[in-house]
Design a protein around this motif. Structure first.
Motif, PDB file in Angstrom:
ATOM      1  N   TRP A   1       0.702  -1.277   0.080  1.00  0.00           N
ATOM      2  CA  TRP A   1      -0.102  -0.141  -0.022  1.00  0.00           C
ATOM      3  C   TRP A   1       0.882   1.174  -0.041  1.00  0.00           C
ATOM      4  CZ3 TRP A   1      -4.676   1.537  -0.925  1.00  0.00           C
ATOM      5  CH2 TRP A   1      -5.068   2.834  -0.480  1.00  0.00           C
ATOM      6  N   HIS A   2       1.827   1.239   1.098  1.00  0.00           N
ATOM      7  CA  HIS A   2       2.535   2.555   1.042  1.00  0.00           C
ATOM      8  C   HIS A   2       3.610   2.700   0.091  1.00  0.00           C
ATOM      9  CE1 HIS A   2       0.780   3.695   4.813  1.00  0.00           C
ATOM     10  NE2 HIS A   2       0.853   2.361   5.082  1.00  0.00           N
ATOM     11  N   LEU A   3       3.944   1.719  -0.855  1.00  0.00           N
ATOM     12  CA  LEU A   3       4.958   1.689  -1.832  1.00  0.00           C
ATOM     13  C   LEU A   3       4.126   2.094  -3.202  1.00  0.00           C
ATOM     14  CD1 LEU A   3       7.098  -1.436  -1.099  1.00  0.00           C
ATOM     15  CD2 LEU A   3       7.784   0.856  -0.885  1.00  0.00           C
ATOM     16  N   THR A   4       3.032   1.468  -3.346  1.00  0.00           N
ATOM     17  CA  THR A   4       2.251   1.601  -4.580  1.00  0.00           C
ATOM     18  C   THR A   4       1.351   2.852  -4.776  1.00  0.00           C
ATOM     19  OG1 THR A   4       2.496  -0.704  -4.755  1.00  0.00           O
ATOM     20  CG2 THR A   4       0.976   0.186  -6.348  1.00  0.00           C
ATOM     21  N   ALA A   5       0.561   2.884  -3.570  1.00  0.00           N
ATOM     22  CA  ALA A   5      -0.901   3.680  -3.705  1.00  0.00           C
ATOM     23  C   ALA A   5      -0.233   5.414  -3.928  1.00  0.00           C
ATOM     24  CB  ALA A   5      -1.494   3.996  -2.328  1.00  0.00           C
ATOM     25  N   PRO A   6       0.782   5.829  -3.271  1.00  0.00           N
ATOM     26  CA  PRO A   6       1.443   7.193  -3.747  1.00  0.00           C
ATOM     27  C   PRO A   6       1.517   7.180  -5.293  1.00  0.00           C
ATOM     28  CG  PRO A   6       2.320   6.526  -1.847  1.00  0.00           C
ATOM     29  CD  PRO A   6       1.658   5.295  -2.353  1.00  0.00           C
ATOM     30  N   LEU A   7       2.324   6.306  -5.971  1.00  0.00           N
ATOM     31  CA  LEU A   7       2.335   6.418  -7.272  1.00  0.00           C
ATOM     32  C   LEU A   7       1.136   6.712  -7.872  1.00  0.00           C
ATOM     33  CD1 LEU A   7       5.233   3.557  -7.746  1.00  0.00           C
ATOM     34  CD2 LEU A   7       5.640   6.056  -7.631  1.00  0.00           C
ATOM     35  N   TYR A   8       0.287   5.830  -7.622  1.00  0.00           N
ATOM     36  CA  TYR A   8      -1.083   5.602  -8.486  1.00  0.00           C
ATOM     37  C   TYR A   8      -1.845   7.122  -8.503  1.00  0.00           C
ATOM     38  CZ  TYR A   8      -0.495   0.589  -9.175  1.00  0.00           C
ATOM     39  OH  TYR A   8      -0.255  -0.746  -9.524  1.00  0.00           O
ATOM     40  N   LEU A   9      -1.714   7.580  -7.041  1.00  0.00           N
ATOM     41  CA  LEU A   9      -2.442   8.786  -6.949  1.00  0.00           C
ATOM     42  C   LEU A   9      -1.796   9.954  -7.370  1.00  0.00           C
ATOM     43  CD1 LEU A   9      -3.469   8.287  -3.293  1.00  0.00           C
ATOM     44  CD2 LEU A   9      -4.900   8.180  -5.288  1.00  0.00           C
ATOM     45  N   SER A  10      -0.505  10.016  -7.898  1.00  0.00           N
ATOM     46  CA  SER A  10       0.514  10.802  -8.624  1.00  0.00           C
ATOM     47  C   SER A  10       0.151  10.678 -10.049  1.00  0.00           C
ATOM     48  CB  SER A  10       1.798  10.846  -7.982  1.00  0.00           C
ATOM     49  OG  SER A  10       1.862  10.945  -6.542  1.00  0.00           O
ATOM     50  N   ASN A  11      -0.630  10.351 -10.543  1.00  0.00           N
ATOM     51  CA  ASN A  11      -0.675   9.953 -11.980  1.00  0.00           C
ATOM     52  C   ASN A  11      -0.638  11.096 -12.870  1.00  0.00           C
ATOM     53  OD1 ASN A  11      -3.860   9.955 -12.983  1.00  0.00           O
ATOM     54  ND2 ASN A  11      -3.935   8.983 -10.860  1.00  0.00           N
ATOM     55  N   VAL A  12      -1.514  12.155 -12.413  1.00  0.00           N
ATOM     56  CA  VAL A  12      -1.538  13.349 -13.430  1.00  0.00           C
ATOM     57  C   VAL A  12      -0.424  14.335 -12.729  1.00  0.00           C
ATOM     58  CG1 VAL A  12      -2.872  15.518 -13.747  1.00  0.00           C
ATOM     59  CG2 VAL A  12      -3.829  13.139 -13.554  1.00  0.00           C
ATOM     60  N   VAL A  13       0.556  14.898 -13.766  1.00  0.00           N
ATOM     61  CA  VAL A  13       1.559  15.664 -13.451  1.00  0.00           C
ATOM     62  C   VAL A  13       1.503  17.005 -14.054  1.00  0.00           C
ATOM     63  CG1 VAL A  13       4.123  15.754 -13.355  1.00  0.00           C
ATOM     64  CG2 VAL A  13       3.137  13.820 -12.851  1.00  0.00           C
ATOM     65  N   ARG A  14       1.815  18.166 -13.237  1.00  0.00           N
ATOM     66  CA  ARG A  14       1.728  19.683 -13.850  1.00  0.00           C
ATOM     67  C   ARG A  14       3.020  19.881 -13.998  1.00  0.00           C
ATOM     68  NH1 ARG A  14      -3.440  21.761 -13.234  1.00  0.00           N
ATOM     69  NH2 ARG A  14      -2.678  23.893 -13.369  1.00  0.00           N
ATOM     70  N   LEU A  15       3.697  20.545 -15.010  1.00  0.00           N
ATOM     71  CA  LEU A  15       5.119  20.831 -15.417  1.00  0.00           C
ATOM     72  C   LEU A  15       4.850  22.425 -15.702  1.00  0.00           C
ATOM     73  CD1 LEU A  15       6.560  18.533 -18.031  1.00  0.00           C
ATOM     74  CD2 LEU A  15       6.576  18.293 -15.380  1.00  0.00           C
ATOM     75  N   ALA A  16       5.521  23.228 -14.745  1.00  0.00           N
ATOM     76  CA  ALA A  16       5.616  24.735 -14.916  1.00  0.00           C
ATOM     77  C   ALA A  16       6.499  25.214 -16.234  1.00  0.00           C
ATOM     78  CB  ALA A  16       6.101  25.413 -13.761  1.00  0.00           C
ATOM     79  N   CYS A  17       5.721  25.778 -17.270  1.00  0.00           N
ATOM     80  CA  CYS A  17       6.289  26.034 -18.613  1.00  0.00           C
ATOM     81  C   CYS A  17       6.965  27.323 -18.421  1.00  0.00           C
ATOM     82  CB  CYS A  17       5.016  26.205 -19.419  1.00  0.00           C
ATOM     83  SG  CYS A  17       4.550  24.264 -19.678  1.00  0.00           S
ATOM     84  N   GLY A  18       6.701  28.410 -17.644  1.00  0.00           N
ATOM     85  CA  GLY A  18       7.060  29.709 -17.782  1.00  0.00           C
ATOM     86  C   GLY A  18       6.486  30.429 -18.530  1.00  0.00           C
ATOM     87  N   ASP A  19       7.048  31.401 -19.231  1.00  0.00           N
ATOM     88  CA  ASP A  19       6.588  32.320 -20.448  1.00  0.00           C
ATOM     89  C   ASP A  19       6.639  31.603 -21.590  1.00  0.00           C
ATOM     90  OD1 ASP A  19       6.390  34.572 -18.644  1.00  0.00           O
ATOM     91  OD2 ASP A  19       8.646  35.250 -19.066  1.00  0.00           O
ATOM     92  N   ILE A  20       5.315  31.477 -22.354  1.00  0.00           N
ATOM     93  CA  ILE A  20       5.438  30.722 -23.661  1.00  0.00           C
ATOM     94  C   ILE A  20       5.039  31.882 -24.618  1.00  0.00           C
ATOM     95  CG2 ILE A  20       3.886  29.118 -24.806  1.00  0.00           C
ATOM     96  CD1 ILE A  20       3.067  28.178 -21.672  1.00  0.00           C
TER      97      ILE A  20
END
Length: 341
Positions: free
Chosen positions: A142-161
């Motif tokens: 649970w403690h090894l796997t659940a955090p990975l599954y709950l982090s499945n959406v990632v936001r990357l900061a793009c800065g000025d575009i």
């Protein structure tokens, strides 16, 4: 033994265990085993403590009394963040004679939370029962796997575009722009990965580091959790309309991902082992690999809808509200009957 069952191998170079992008370092301190987990979901700490005497004994026949004392101790140590597993010695008859209401207090599965930053489990353990290793394995999984599954959406900061980069980012198949953030909801295609790396000079300093972390997370998500020998390239990833996801392994038909709790609406990470297992591939030591979230105490195979594809429809215990996620109709389940009343 549980770490071995979960597919980790000892790496002499780091002095700890490794499985793909994940590593576990452990130390012994004051009679406890301290595990440090580092993976694409971050860094977490797990503490395993063994009791010298059982909760049920000749001098203390009521395990609930001892369990309440333990509950008070956990509350007094709420500043110790991370996960805690307390192993108490038992024999086979002790486990068999413990009724459901006692088990809800003294035999948690690791998803009941006293503090948002900490979960705990009280696990009956004996060297003579394979069930003990299975319970510890489920707790660690649970403690090894659940955090990975709950982090499945990632936001990357793009800065000025600028206009050209905005056009490129809006054309990516596995991502979408949200203001100045790139929201990645699925593993990157080869073309998307190449385009993101080519614009690194025009992005924030950590751009390439964030992409490497993103790829490591997707590598872990796509790896079959039931049979580590099955290649991630044989995994199909599907993003569903409600924000959850499901992965399916073409080799063994296992499925894993997240579902929505019907009680509170939060995500429940799950694993559903497949039945189409190739001859000779069934692990000889599979204990603890069949579940991630716990099943409803009152639900049986006849009560739960069969799963042929898509989301896991079994009645799982929600890690957030700790209610059975799909039903209130099981009178022999303490959670379900409590909700129904």
């Amino acid at each position: 033994k549980s770490i071995d069952w979960l597919g980790f191998e000892y790496d002499t170079a780091i002095g700890g265990y490794r499985r793909g992008p994940s590593s576990i370092d452990y130390t012994l301190s004051d009679g406890a085993t301290l595990l440090k987990v580092v993976d694409p979901a971050g860094t977490r700490h797990i503490r395993v403590v063994g009791l010298a005497t059982p909760l049920r004994s000749v001098n203390q026949p009521d395990p609930l009394c001892a369990a309440r004392m333990l509950d008070n101790w956990l509350n007094e140590h709420r500043n110790e963040t991370g996960a805690i597993a307390v192993l108490h010695p038992v024999d086979a008859s002790d486990i068999l004679n413990t009724d459901y209401h006692e088990r809800t207090l003294i035999d948690h599965t690791g998803i009941d939370s006293l503090e948002p930053s900490r979960t705990w489990a009280v696990i009956p353990a004996t060297p003579l029962l394979i069930d003990s290793v299975e319970r510890v394995t489920r707790f660690l999984r649970w403690h090894l796997t659940a955090p990975l599954y709950l982090s499945n959406v990632v936001r990357l900061a793009c800065g000025d575009i600028d206009r050209n980069d905005k056009k490129i980012l809006e054309g990516l198949s596995s991502c979408h722009l949200d203001g100045r953030d790139l929201v990645v909801e699925a593993p990157l295609s080869t073309q998307d990965r190449q385009l993101l790396k080519e614009m690194a000079m025009r992005r924030p300093l950590r751009w390439l580091v964030d992409i490497e972390r993103l790829e490591a997370l997707h590598e872990a998500l796509l790896q079959c959790p039931v049979y580590p020998t099955h290649r991630a390239t044989h995994t199909r990833f599907e993003r569903r309309d409600n924000g959850t996801f499901v992965c399916s392994c073409a080799s063994c038909k296992s499925e894993w991902g997240t579902n929505i709790c019907g009680a509170c609406g939060s995500s429940i990470p799950f694993i559903k082992p497949g039945k189409a297992v190739p001859d000779g591939e069934l692990p000889s030591e599979f204990f603890g690999g069949d579940l991630l979230a716990s099943l409803c105490e009152g639900a049986t195979a006849a009560d739960v809808e069969p799963v042929t594809s898509g989301p896991d429809l079994r009645v799982l215990v929600c890690p957030n509200c700790r209610s059975c996620s799909k039903s209130s109709r099981f009178t022999n389940c303490g959670r379900c009957s409590g909700r129904a009343s």
